[in-house]
Design an enzyme around this catalytic site. Sequence first.
Site, PDB file in Angstrom:
ATOM      1  N   GLY A 170       0.825  -1.209   0.000  1.00  0.00           N
ATOM      2  CA  GLY A 170       0.000   0.000   0.000  1.00  0.00           C
ATOM      3  C   GLY A 170       0.855   1.253   0.000  1.00  0.00           C
ATOM      4  O   GLY A 170       1.018   1.908   1.043  1.00  0.00           O
ATOM      5  N   SER A 208      -0.974  -4.322  -6.555  1.00  0.00           N
ATOM      6  CA  SER A 208      -0.949  -5.681  -7.099  1.00  0.00           C
ATOM      7  C   SER A 208      -1.366  -6.689  -6.029  1.00  0.00           C
ATOM      8  O   SER A 208      -0.984  -6.571  -4.866  1.00  0.00           O
ATOM      9  CB  SER A 208       0.460  -6.023  -7.587  1.00  0.00           C
ATOM     10  OG  SER A 208       0.896  -5.102  -8.559  1.00  0.00           O
ATOM     11  N   GLU A 258      14.372  -4.186  -4.156  1.00  0.00           N
ATOM     12  CA  GLU A 258      13.871  -4.592  -5.465  1.00  0.00           C
ATOM     13  C   GLU A 258      15.020  -4.572  -6.473  1.00  0.00           C
ATOM     14  O   GLU A 258      15.120  -3.701  -7.317  1.00  0.00           O
ATOM     15  CB  GLU A 258      12.754  -3.654  -5.928  1.00  0.00           C
ATOM     16  CG  GLU A 258      11.510  -3.700  -5.061  1.00  0.00           C
ATOM     17  CD  GLU A 258      10.387  -2.846  -5.615  1.00  0.00           C
ATOM     18  OE1 GLU A 258       9.510  -3.397  -6.285  1.00  0.00           O
ATOM     19  OE2 GLU A 258      10.407  -1.636  -5.394  1.00  0.00           O
ATOM     20  N   SER A 265       8.854   6.048 -11.940  1.00  0.00           N
ATOM     21  CA  SER A 265       8.981   6.507 -13.330  1.00  0.00           C
ATOM     22  C   SER A 265      10.435   6.820 -13.682  1.00  0.00           C
ATOM     23  O   SER A 265      11.285   6.996 -12.802  1.00  0.00           O
ATOM     24  CB  SER A 265       8.123   7.760 -13.547  1.00  0.00           C
ATOM     25  OG  SER A 265       8.666   8.849 -12.819  1.00  0.00           O
TER      26      SER A 265
END
Length: 390
Positions: free
Chosen positions: A127, A161, A245, A370
Site C-alpha cells: 500500500g 498488485s 527490489e 517513473s
Amino acid sequence: MEFGFGPEDEAFRAEAREWLEAHLEGEFADAARQSTAVRRAWERELGADGWIGLGWDRAPGTYGNRAASLTQQVVWAEEYARARAPGRVGHIGENLLAPTLLAYGDAVQRDRFVPSIARGEELWCQGYSEPGAGSDLAAVRTAAVRDGDTYRISGQKIWTSLAQDADWCFVLARTEAGSQRHHGLSFLLVPMDQPGRIEVRPIRQMTGTAEFNEVFFDGAVARAEHVVGGPGNGWRVAMGLLERERGVSTLVQQIGFAEELDEVIGLALRTGAAQDPVLRDRLVRQWAELRTMRWNALRTLGTADDPGAPSVAKLLWGGWHQRLGELAMQVRGAAAALGPADWSADRPYELDAMQRLFLFSRADTIYGGSDEIQRTIIAERVLGLPKESR
C-alpha cells in the site's frame, strides 16, 4: 568482471531442477492456466520444502527456509524461470516485506510474520502509491490516527498488485497530523479481511486484464504493535524496502525477457521481416542490450551500499522492454492491429501474446518508479547534483 558457478552451485542446481521436475505435475503443471487457489497451494508446496526465503539476510534457515549463497539464489531463480513454474503470488511478502522486517522489525513482528511467509501461508500486497502520490511517494495523504492500542486508517491506495487475494497489506500512512513530505509517516501492517472498512476495486487495463487494484480504507484497523520501525519512521523503512527490489529478481526477469525476444526474432525470421536491414539492426541491438543488463545485474549483486543500482537497473529494463513491445508490432506489420479472426459478440475480444506485450509495456517506464524519478535519484544521491526544487 567474472561471474561463475562453482561445484556447490551446480550441485544446488541439480537439486533445484530435480525438485521442480518432481513437483510440477498434476494441478501445478500448466502454469499459464492456474487459478489463485492453485497458486496459493503452490506457495505452500514451495514453503514446505524450504524454497521460500533462500538466504534471507540474518536468517539463513531460521524460519524453515534453506540457507543459500548469493550464487545459489541466482541458480534457483534461473531454474525456476526456465522450468516455467507457476507465477508467484507470494513474492511481495518473500522479496519485500520479510527482508524489511529482518532489517527494521522487532522480534515480535519477525516471529509473527516471517514464518508464515516462509511457509507460503499468508500473502501480502503493498500500500504505497495513491492518486496524486505515485512516483512522488512522499506526497501520501492516507492517514492513520492512534486509537488506544490500534490505529484507524482512512484513505486510498492505487496500483495495488494482488490486493484482491492478499491477507495483509503493508501501508505507508501519515500518523502525525499536519506533517508534510517524508516527515510523520509510519509503516503499518494491516489485515485485509475487514469487510466494510477495506474495499478492493480491480482496475481494468487496455490489455483487458486487471492485475492492479484500488484499495479504499474507511477506518481500517491496524494494531499499534504492528508499526514497523516505530511511529514516524515510515519513510526510512519504506525506502529500505524499495532498495530490495534488485539483484536476483532482476536476473529472473531477464530470463522472461530473453524468451520474449526469441519469440520476436523467430517471427521476424518466419515472415521475412528480418531481411529489412533496419529491423535486423534493431533486433541485434535488443539482444546486445539484454546481455548488458545481465552483466550489470551480476555486477551489482550484493552491493547494498550503492544507492543508484536499483535506479540504473529500472531505467535499463523499463526502456528495453518497452522498445521490445514496439519492435514486436513492427515485425507483425499491419496484422498487429487485428484481433482474432473468429471474434464475435459472443466471444470476448482477446489479444495475442505480442499485442499484450506491446500494450502492457507502455507502463514499464512509469510503474515501479517513473524514469524521471529514477534519474532524479541518480542525480541527487549518486552524482551529488543540486536537489530538485519542490
